[in-house]
Scaffold this motif. Structure first.
Motif, PDB file in Angstrom:
ATOM      1  N   TRP C  24      14.496 -11.960  14.784  1.00 24.68           N
ATOM      2  CA  TRP C  24      15.803 -11.672  15.276  1.00 24.68           C
ATOM      3  C   TRP C  24      16.817 -12.937  15.257  1.00 24.68           C
ATOM      4  O   TRP C  24      17.817 -12.932  15.764  1.00 24.68           O
ATOM      5  N   ARG C  25      16.557 -13.853  14.261  1.00 22.62           N
ATOM      6  CA  ARG C  25      17.316 -14.846  14.092  1.00 22.62           C
ATOM      7  C   ARG C  25      18.369 -14.549  13.117  1.00 22.62           C
ATOM      8  O   ARG C  25      18.174 -13.847  12.015  1.00 22.62           O
ATOM      9  N   LEU C  26      19.491 -14.954  13.135  1.00 20.96           N
ATOM     10  CA  LEU C  26      20.716 -14.382  12.469  1.00 20.96           C
ATOM     11  C   LEU C  26      20.559 -15.445  11.068  1.00 20.96           C
ATOM     12  O   LEU C  26      20.015 -16.635  11.290  1.00 20.96           O
ATOM     13  N   LYS C  27      20.788 -15.053  10.114  1.00 21.08           N
ATOM     14  CA  LYS C  27      20.691 -15.694   9.065  1.00 21.08           C
ATOM     15  C   LYS C  27      21.813 -16.684   8.954  1.00 21.08           C
ATOM     16  O   LYS C  27      21.588 -17.906   8.163  1.00 21.08           O
ATOM     17  N   ASN C 335      26.207 -16.871  18.970  1.00 20.59           N
ATOM     18  CA  ASN C 335      27.025 -17.825  18.455  1.00 20.59           C
ATOM     19  C   ASN C 335      26.496 -19.406  18.228  1.00 20.59           C
ATOM     20  O   ASN C 335      26.580 -20.176  17.448  1.00 20.59           O
ATOM     21  N   ARG C 336      25.800 -19.610  19.323  1.00 17.40           N
ATOM     22  CA  ARG C 336      25.334 -20.926  19.689  1.00 17.40           C
ATOM     23  C   ARG C 336      23.868 -21.055  18.995  1.00 17.40           C
ATOM     24  O   ARG C 336      23.584 -22.138  18.164  1.00 17.40           O
ATOM     25  N   TYR C 337      22.910 -20.065  19.240  1.00 22.58           N
ATOM     26  CA  TYR C 337      21.672 -20.060  18.910  1.00 22.58           C
ATOM     27  C   TYR C 337      21.450 -19.144  17.560  1.00 22.58           C
ATOM     28  O   TYR C 337      20.296 -19.433  17.191  1.00 22.58           O
ATOM     29  N   ALA C 338      22.261 -18.307  17.208  1.00 21.71           N
ATOM     30  CA  ALA C 338      22.130 -17.449  16.123  1.00 21.71           C
ATOM     31  C   ALA C 338      20.907 -16.614  16.077  1.00 21.71           C
ATOM     32  O   ALA C 338      19.743 -16.493  15.413  1.00 21.71           O
TER      33      ALA C 338
END
Ligand SMILES: Cc1cc2nc3c(=O)[nH]c(=O)nc-3n(C[C@H](O)[C@H](O)[C@H](O)COP(=O)(O)OP(=O)(O)OC[C@H]3O[C@@H](n4cnc5c(N)ncnc54)[C@H](O)[C@@H]3O)c2cc1C
Ligand SMILES: NC(=O)c1ccc[n+]([C@@H]2O[C@H](COP(=O)([O-])OP(=O)(O)OC[C@H]3O[C@@H](n4cnc5c(N)ncnc54)[C@H](O)[C@@H]3O)[C@@H](O)[C@H]2O)c1
Ligand SMILES: Cc1cc2nc3c(=O)[nH]c(=O)nc-3n(C[C@H](O)[C@H](O)[C@H](O)COP(=O)(O)O)c2cc1C
Ligand SMILES: [Zn+2]
Lengths: 88, 203, 1010, 416
Positions: C24-27, C335-338
């Protein structure tokens, strides 16, 4: 609470010990017993401005007359007891 | 007549050497001022001017009227409460130190009562860049240069111990407590300075 | 170090391969360092995250939403927020002696090797048996326990209570002593800024540039506040860039100190701000020589409160299901933790705020299934946004419920017309408006004020010296935060004497915020939680109302709303709203509960600091301490002192052997005892005698120079305060001693007598306790030993130095004081040597005394000797005895004013039946008598009313060969020679004793004069 | 509605809709036979026992805030009868006995939990003083045990007993002591008194006491004058101010005592423990929070908050005694203002004003007294004379010297 010692400046109340109300006056040795009982025990116990005896035990060791609001804990005035008493 | 060895208040309680952080220059240097001749001066009623004059004439000292300290040669005065001062003399040695209070008493005459306190206080001399940060961990007094410059003194609680702290000069900070508390105070100082590195030298 | 470093967005191939778990981590984006992976475990499962993550964000990155169970119903709970307000995501962090229960995952910075466990579940988080409580919920409504479990009475402690206690509680305390270090420290400044968001930064900058001493506290590990979580720009730059610039400038200002990971947790009287710095909590272990945490007391002339605001959830059915998240937290995770907290989202809001999440979710690739906006008319900008994104907009809608097992699977809502519908979703972002973090403004009794504009409380009357800026004051735009921060910084600096115009206000978003009140969706599906952590639902509030618990304080206490570890940061205002709705009084008419310190829970150990274990209190040691230790002394704590209690010798079976030997040595030859701990006060000045006449019950002014007198001090209420000796060294110089434990009290009392009662007296008081190594040399050989030790030429004859006289002598040239007085009843002296020479003097005395059998003795033997002599001490000076009671009535001078004389004349204190001091010896000659036993006439019924007195001190008398005791006994003098029953039921004691004089040894008192 | 598992079940099945207010919210009448000033534990218990024991039901309790807003709602919930002086031992034992049957009596579960109270000692002198006290208790028929260090260790795990600055040597244990759920006491008495006809008037502050010809005739309140034949004062920390309305000056100072609660954790201590080498005591609530406190702040105060020195001392003691508590967090601190008496013992007596009765001086220990205080005060008001149990709690004892100074601290309010 912060008490501004006239000698040492503002200090936390952990440097002080409190005796209680400053207003009761010690009667003369031969005053009636009732006066002595009142002096030692009976207190006005005001809510609001209250004059008290504090001792700057962990500082300059002056006894102070602290005028303090017992409702807001604001410190209104502090004087050294000795000077307060010696003032004419 | 027997020959008695003296023992300074912190002898055995302040281990010489490096404490805490071992890398880099130490933030704090500590030594014991263990050989001071010490006396208490108590002002007698109405003798303020006389006392000040006697100290100026006899020792070249300016009597601090409020919390503060003054020094001249080997003799120092530290305010110790209204009408009370500690007088220190670092020149005398051994039992010669007991002459200090006697000399003071003689010179001050009726202006003051003098009591010998030699050996009654444990005194640490602190120097180094981390003095303020170390002391901040121990006591609640503002030590900023603008408030506590050289010549300042204060009486307060440090780590539950009643202390007198004064700055004889720009570089040095002296802190004294009752002798019996010496080990506890020394421990607290060295512990508080651990993160900065602390060098203890024999006094 | 102060500002976030947005990791350079390099080509993906350069960073280490992403751990496969972080699905679930944004690239891209975020303030995390993808170049470094940190591994951690949750409930034993290994996962990875990145520097910059919190435990919560790392769990979400790994798709973990179920993180805990609720307090009462053991409901599955997820991550609601991204900050200190988190009610649900509480874990046990670390293990063993370092276990920290109830730790908010949203504030735990991820570190390598982090271990966390879910809590309050059994056997596992997914399958928690106690979840059956949920079925019994109607039975377990608010206050149910007050109404049952009453029969049978004995079952409460045995059955019900243990069960309730085990079920309650959250995490587990560590099982052993905390191995970490803690520190305290102090800070002084002109301006203290609480909060390092837009407002706080500007306040610090303004005051710092003006030259004030400034301290800025930021609870988070980075400066920026909400700016870290929003996709905003400041001064036409990305906010992070602007923050870096601010951090750099603040760091360059010499008078400014920025403290990260530091929470202001209390404002106390005198304006003291208490703060907690988490020095090492973000690390696997505290680095060498650093504490885990540091507790700061901050003394500031002005405080700027810029603590931001906290978003409110909405009360609706199933609002506690994992996957329901505050809209602002959603943006923090994006936004902060991507991290993408969900792929199919529903947003539920009552104003423009929630729409930011719509935009940011969409930008991160999530699908917005619906936006349920409580406003019937949604402003154009938002409607356009919905249209642009192709998002379904439900204006005037309400969310009614959620479904899903341990995570939201679908959301049910109703549109303005009441038509209900389910949409599949794994994330429900909720925004009910924001509550300013005004807590610190209330700690000194300030009451907040309701602000209709934002439907929230804002600070009311501020405590002296405090200003408020930004969201903490209810100003929710970044522009307003910047401007107010600057304004308050300028004002604070000016008040401290640093005039300034303040910095320019950077450009920033300033869109007006619109909000309709959105607190509660009644009649939804399933339980609707007000206080998540304490499982308080809207029904509980209604029940409290029904039962009359309508005032906010009753509501709180009856339902426990707001009493959990989060102190209702997300619950209080919604709870009030639900109640206000029922009563019809409105929120301002309902009032609010009291915010009290700490702002967030603070570890007990941080406040204790280094004062723990053996270092709990400082120690006082006499100048002879090391000598005593080297000679086998056992030490005992007396107040802060360590005193030598006895000196064990090889072959002695127990302490009694040593004590008997020591006491006998004194009576037969001589002993030496360290009495340096006695309080010693030098009283100087022409009026010294006058002061002592007031303070002591007996006369002092008629004491001759060179003489010593026993002195008795009373309290003003007529009871005995202390005793000691008074030596007159010169007409204007006295040396007085006090008991060890009362030394401080007596000094203070004398200062009181002088400064308050007799300010005109010319007298000075000086504690000289530590100046002297003082020893008592007692026994028939005492004089011979002294003659051998003192410098030649000292005359110790009775004529030169009679009993109760004093003189100056010298040892090795060291000026020394010699007082001839006796506590032991033997020929005895006290020798006062300047402390530096105490140890050497002790050596000399032992050497010269050896031929005379000089034996060191400790406090136990000292006690035996004084009991044998009937001298009152601790057990008798217990604050309840008068001079008369102790047989010292005649000492109270009737010829002068002295403290305590008049009140000692009160009728009950001169009642002839008051117990007075007597001696006791066992009737059978051997049965021990113990202190604390009570006295009865033999044959009398042993109920309270027949009690005649009690044993004050007792010991075995080696001199007499049997136990003895001191006691106070009604009509004691008349009972001498009679039998008395000594009852000690707590130690099964029941013996008879004979009443005797309290002086067991040398009743004529000849020995000390010998 | 009578509370029981059956009423709970019946309500559970009907959506908890049948419950009714625990007490009414009546309008004040113009006149009552008896007025009680102060809706704390003592005032409410007094009203209850006036009705129950003496059949006096024309009673109103006047409370300036909400019921339980005073010390009954902010104390650390400890009950015990481990007193030294006979007057206290017997009185507090009566109280403990009333606690033991209270829940059934008032049909309210106040969670009376007799889990034991232990006072630790660290020196021989302290041991002797505790022995004296324990013996006094035993001779009065009260349970008490003097434990040695091993006994203490077995009872309370997790304490630092030996490697300590002041090692623990033993303790005085009263097994029948324990804790009671504080708010439930106020609510339970209020409900029970209400059910017997007592009016509970919240948000009704007494601002004056009307005395005519030496006799009380009623009180001025923020809701108007209320007449009465008898008035009982039970205003705890405000006793001095209320008594002053009738011209009395009391041997009392008002002081603040702080208390603390930790985050809820699974059970760690089963006993109430009092440290003997510093000011600290602790118990664990049924909810899981450690409830703890220490000494009073020491200065006169009517503000329900204290200052940092006490906070620090309490936390230091907590860690000194329980080193594992170091990593637990406290979540709230608060204060209550109490009537510190010059000898540390209470006053339940008549006053020089006819019909005016006084109940005060409870210091930091009056919660445990609640039932007996109410019981004795009701007796004193109803009969016009003290019961034997409160006969020594006289107002004039400072003049006669028959003071009740448990600790021998002397006539200084902040030392008790
Ligand atoms: C922090 C703390 C911890 C404590 N711990 C314990 C403990 O563990 N065990 C124990 O036994 N005791 C303890 N106590 C003491 C105990 O709480 C009190 O002694 C006791 O509660 C006092 O009696 P009360 O319940 O009637 O007082 P309160 O509840 O204070 O009742 C007095 C009431 O009078 C009202 N009032 C005052 N003035 C007026 C007026 N003019 N008009 C109308 N109403 C008025 C007040 O609002 C208040 O509600 C503690 C106290 C504190 C503060
Ligand atoms: N759109 C809205 O409705 C809305 C609502 C609230 C906030 N905001 C945004 O929030 C920002 C407001 O700026 P701000 O500076 O007023 O608030 P902020 O929330 O940005 O910053 C407050 C900071 O204070 C810190 N803090 C809080 N309590 C603390 C304590 N006790 N000790 C130490 N630190 C503490 C927080 O960690 C945070 O970093 C703006 O960017 C604004 O747009 C928007
Ligand atoms: C025995 C006891 C236990 C308490 N437990 C909690 C608790 O678990 N959580 C909480 O928030 N407050 C708790 N409190 C404190 C109350 O919230 C409140 O602070 C206290 O009753 C004083 O009221 P005030 O703060 O409104 O002035 C407790 C109070 C007492 C007396
Ligand atoms: Zn001072």
């Amino acid at each position: 609470m912060r008490i501004t010692c006239p000698h040492c400046g503002p200090r936390g109340n952990d440097e002080f010990t409190v005796l209680g109300a400053a207003d009761p006056v010690r009667p003369g040795p031969d005053a009636p017993l009732a006066g002595w009982v009142a002096y030692v025990h009976e207190r006005e116990n005001l809510r609001g401005s209250h004059r008290e005896l504090w001792h700057h035990q962990a500082g300059c060791r002056a006894w102070l007359v602290v005028e303090r609001d017992t409702w807001t804990h604001a410190v209104i005035a502090v004087r050294a007891a000795r000077e307060a008493e010696q003032a004419p | 007549m027997a020959d008695l060895a003296m023992r300074t208040p912190l002898a055995g309680h302040l281990k010489a050497g490096r404490h805490g952080r071992a890398e880099g220059t130490p933030g704090l240097h500590v030594t014991e001022r263990g050989h001071l001749a010490t006396a208490a001066i108590a002002l007698r009623a109405g003798q303020q001017a006389a006392l000040a004059a006697a100290l100026r004439d006899g020792f070249g000292l300016d009597l601090p009227q409020r919390p503060g300290c003054a020094g001249s040669g080997a003799v120092e005065l530290v305010w110790n409460g209204p009408g009370q001062w500690l007088a220190l003399d670092s020149a005398r040695e051994g039992i010669g130190r007991f002459g200090f209070a006697r000399e003071l008493a003689a010179r001050l005459g009726a202006a003051a009562s003098v009591t010998d306190l030699t050996g009654a206080r444990a005194v640490l001399r602190l120097t180094g860049p981390a003095v303020r940060d170390t002391l901040a961990k121990l006591l609640p007094v503002d030590l900023h240069e603008s408030v506590f410059p050289a010549g300042a003194a204060t009486l307060t609680l440090a780590s539950h111990i009643g202390v007198t702290l004064w700055r004889p000069d720009e570089a040095a900070w002296d802190i004294a407590c009752y002798r019996s508390f010496g080990e506890s105070l020394a421990h607290a100082v060295v512990e508080a300075a651990a993160e900065f590195g602390c060098e203890v030298t024999a006094g | 170090m102060n500002a976030p470093q947005r990791p350079a967005a390099g080509p993906a191939s350069l960073s280490r391969p992403e751990a496969p778990t972080q699905r679930w981590r944004l690239k891209q984006g975020g303030l995390i360092d993808r170049g470094q992976a940190l591994s951690f475990r949750f409930d034993g499962r290994r996962m990875t995250g990145h520097p910059g993550d919190t435990l919560a964000s790392a769990l979400l990155a790994n798709g973990v939403h179920l993180v805990g169970r609720s307090f009462k119903y053991h409901r599955p709970r997820g991550i609601l927020s991204a900050g200190p307000e988190e009610p649900n995501a509480l874990v046990e962090l670390r293990g063993g002696a370092r276990r920290e229960p109830n730790t908010r995952a949203t504030q735990v910075e991820l570190f390598e090797g982090l271990e966390a466990r879910s809590q309050n579940r059994w056997p596992s988080l997914r399958f928690d048996l106690a979840a059956v409580n949920g079925l019994a919920a109607p039975l377990l409504a608010a206050g149910f326990y007050y109404k049952t479990f009453m029969w049978p009475a004995a079952f409460w402690e045995k059955l019900y209570e243990p069960f309730i206690r085990r079920a309650a509680g959250l995490g587990r305390a560590p099982g052993s002593a905390d191995p970490d270090q803690y520190e305290r420290s102090h800070l002084h400044c002109d301006v203290l800024v609480v909060g390092g968001g837009a407002a706080g930064l500007m306040a610090a900058l303004a005051a710092g540039r003006a030259g004030a001493r400034v301290v800025l506290l930021e609870e988070d590990c980075a400066l920026g506040g909400r700016l870290l979580s929003e996709s905003e720009s400041v001064d036409d730059r990305p906010a992070a860039e602007w923050l870096n610039g601010m951090a750099a400038e603040l760091a360059s200002l010499p008078g400014v100190r920025v403290m990260l990971r530091t929470s202001a947790f209390g404002l106390l009287d005198g304006g003291v701000v208490a703060a907690l710095e988490r020095v090492s909590d973000h690390l696997p272990l505290p680095p060498p020589h650093l504490p885990r945490q540091r507790y700061w007391k901050i003394f500031a002339r002005r405080v700027v409160l810029a603590a931001g605001a906290i978003e409110r959830p909405v009360v609706f059915g199933g609002n506690d299901r994992p996957g329901v998240m505050l809209a602002g937290a959603v943006r923090s995770y994006l936004n902060r933790y991507a991290v993408l907290p969900g792929r199919r989202a529903v947003v539920f809001c009552g104003g423009d705020e929630g729409w930011r999440s719509v935009a940011d979710l969409a930008a991160s690739g999530a699908r917005i299934e619906a936006v349920v906006d409580a406003r019937p008319e949604v402003p154009q900008a938002q409607a356009q946004l919905a249209a642009r994104l192709g998002v379904r907009l439900v204006a005037g809608g309400r969310v009614l419920g959620t479904q899903g097992r341990s995570r939201v699977a679908s959301v049910r809502f109703a549109d303005a017309q009441g038509r209900e519908e389910d949409v599949g979703a794994d994330l429900l972002a909720v925004s009910g408006g924001w509550n300013p973090s005004l807590h610190l403004s209330c700690h000194l009794g300030g009451r907040p004020r309701w602000d209709e504009r934002i439907h929230a409380f804002v600070p009311g009357d501020l405590p002296p010296g405090m200003g408020v800026a930004g969201a903490a004051g209810g100003q929710f735009t970044t522009h307003a935060a910047l401007a107010e921060g600057a304004r308050e910084g300028v004002a604070a600096a000016r008040d401290c004497g640093f005039p300034t115009n303040g910095p320019d206000i950077p450009r920033a978003e300033d869109a007006p915020r619109e909000l309709v009140p959105l607190f509660h969706v009644p009649h939804g599906r399933g339980k609707a939680f007000v206080d998540y952590q304490h499982d308080v639902t809207d029904k509980d509030v209604a029940l409290a109302h029904r039962e009359g618990f309508r005032s906010v304080e009753h509501l709180k206490r009856y339902t426990t709303l707001g009493m959990a570890t989060d102190q209702g940061k997300t619950a209080n205002v919604t709870g009030l709203a639900v109640m206000a709705n029922i009563t019809g009084l409105g929120i301002p008419g309902t009032g609010t509960t009291t915010a009290r310190p700490p702002w967030t829970p603070v570890s007990i150990g941080a406040i204790a600091g280094p004062h723990r274990g053996k270092r709990f209190r400082p120690a006082r040691r006499t100048p002879l301490h090391d000598w005593e230790a080297a000679h086998g002394a056992s030490f005992v704590e007396v107040g802060l002192w360590y005193r030598a209690q006895w000196y064990a010798r090889p072959g002695e079976a127990g302490w009694r052997d040593s004590v008997d030997r020591e006491a006998l040595a004194v009576r037969a030859g001589a002993g030496v005892c360290d009495v340096s701990t006695l309080g010693k006060i030098e009283v100087t000045g022409p009026d010294a005698a006058a002061l002592l006449d007031l303070a002591y019950a007996n006369s002092i002014s008629n004491l001759a120079v060179g003489r010593v007198r026993y002195g008795l001090m009373l309290r003003e209420d007529g009871f005995v305060m202390d005793d000691g000796t008074v030596a007159r060294l010169a007409p204007d110089r006295f040396f007085v001693t006090t008991t060890t434990v009362n030394a401080g009290k007596v000094m203070q009392h004398l200062e009181f007598c002088h400064q308050v009662l007799r300010p005109h007296l010319d007298v000075s008081l000086l504690s000289v306790t530590d100046a002297w190594a003082q020893v008592s040399i007692a026994g028939p050989n005492a004089r011979k030993i002294l003659e051998a030790a003192l410098d030649p030429g000292t005359d110790l004859s009775n004529a030169a130095l009679p009993h109760m006289a004093c003189t100056e002598v010298s040892i090795g040239g060291v000026p020394t004081r010699l007082y001839r007085l006796s506590f032991s009843g033997e020929l005895a002296y006290e020798l006062g040597v300047p402390a530096d020479y105490g140890e050497a003097t002790m050596g000399l005395l032992m050497e010269r005394g050896a031929p005379f059998g000089l034996t060191p003795y400790g406090t136990e033997a000292l006690g035996v000797l004084r009991i044998e002599k009937g001298h009152p001490a601790g057990g008798e000076l217990n604050g309840q005895t008068t001079a008369r009671d102790l047989g010292l009535g005649k000492m109270v001078s009737q010829r002068k004013d002295c403290i305590g004389r008049r009140l000692a004349e009160r009728p009950a204190l001169i009642d002839p039946m008051r117990p007075v001091l007597v001696g006791l010896k066992p009737a059978d000659g051997s049965a021990p008598i113990r202190a604390g036993s009570h006295l009865y006439a033999p044959g009398a019924e042993t109920h309270t009313a027949n009690g005649l007195g009690y044993v004050t001190s007792a010991c075995f008398s080696p001199t007499l060969g049997h136990p003895i005791a001191l006691a106070v006994l009604a009509d004691g003098a008349a009972r001498v020679g009679q039998r008395i029953r000594v009852l000690d039921p707590v130690r099964n004691g029941d013996v008879e004793a004979e009443v005797c004089s309290p002086v067991f040894v040398d009743p004529e008192g000849g020995r000390p004069r010998g | 509605m009578h509370y029981s598992i059956f009423s709970l079940l019946r309500n559970a099945l009907s959506g908890n809709r049948l419950w009714t207010p625990a007490w009414r919210d009546p309008e004040p009448k113009a006149f009552y036979d008896t007025l009680i000033v102060g809706g704390g534990g003592h005032g409410l218990a007094t009203a209850y026992y006036l009705a129950k024991e003496h059949g006096i039901t024309d009673v109103a309790v006047l409370e300036k805030g909400y019921i339980g807003s005073g010390n009954v709602g902010r104390n650390t919930t400890i009950i015990r009868s481990n007193y030294l002086l006979p007057a206290n031992t017997h009185f507090y034992e009566k109280s403990l006995q009333l606690w033991e049957g209270l829940e059934q009596d008032i049909n309210y579960n106040a969670m009376i939990s007799q889990r034991g109270v232990i006072n630790l000692f660290h020196s021989d002198g302290q041991r002797d003083a505790f022995a004296r006290r324990g013996n006094a208790m035993r001779l009065a028929g009260v349970d008490a045990e003097l434990l040695d260090a091993d006994g203490v260790r077995a009872l309370v795990p997790g304490m630092n007993m030996n490697d300590a600055r002041f090692p623990v040597q033993g303790g005085l244990l009263q097994r029948r002591g324990g804790t009671v759920r504080h708010d439930a006491v106020a609510w339970g008495y209020a409900r029970a008194a209400d059910r017997r006809g007592v009016d509970i008037l919240q948000h009704t502050e007494v601002t004056g006491i009307r005395v005519e010809a030496g006799r009380v005739t009623g009180v001025e309140t923020t809701r108007g004058f209320i007449g009465a034949r008898r008035v009982g004062l039970a205003a705890a920390g405000n006793s001095g101010r209320v008594a002053a309305m009738a011209g009395l000056r009391l041997p009392i100072e008002t002081h603040v005592l702080q208390a603390f609660v930790s985050e809820a954790i699974k059970p760690v201590i089963d006993t109430v423990v009092t440290f003997g080498a510093g000011h600290f005591y602790v118990s664990q609530s049924d909810k899981g929070g450690l409830v703890f406190g220490g000494d009073i702040d020491g200065y006169n105060s009517y503000a329900q908050r204290g200052s940092l020195p006490v906070v620090e001392e309490v936390m230091e003691c907590a860690v000194a005694l329980f080193p594992a508590f170091s990593r637990l967090r406290y979540l709230r601190q608060w204060g209550g203002v109490m009537d510190m008496c010059m000898d540390g013992s209470p006053i339940i007596d008549r006053t020089p004003v006819d019909g005016l009765f006084l109940n005060c001086g409870w210091c930091y220990g009056g919660f445990k007294a609640t039932p007996a205080s109410g019981w004795c005060f009701a007796h004193t008001i109803a009969t016009g004379a003290p019961h034997a149990l409160n006969a020594d709690f006289r107002l004039d004892r400072f003049a006669t010297g028959a003071v009740l100074d448990e600790k021998g601290a002397g006539a200084q309010a902040n030392l008790h």
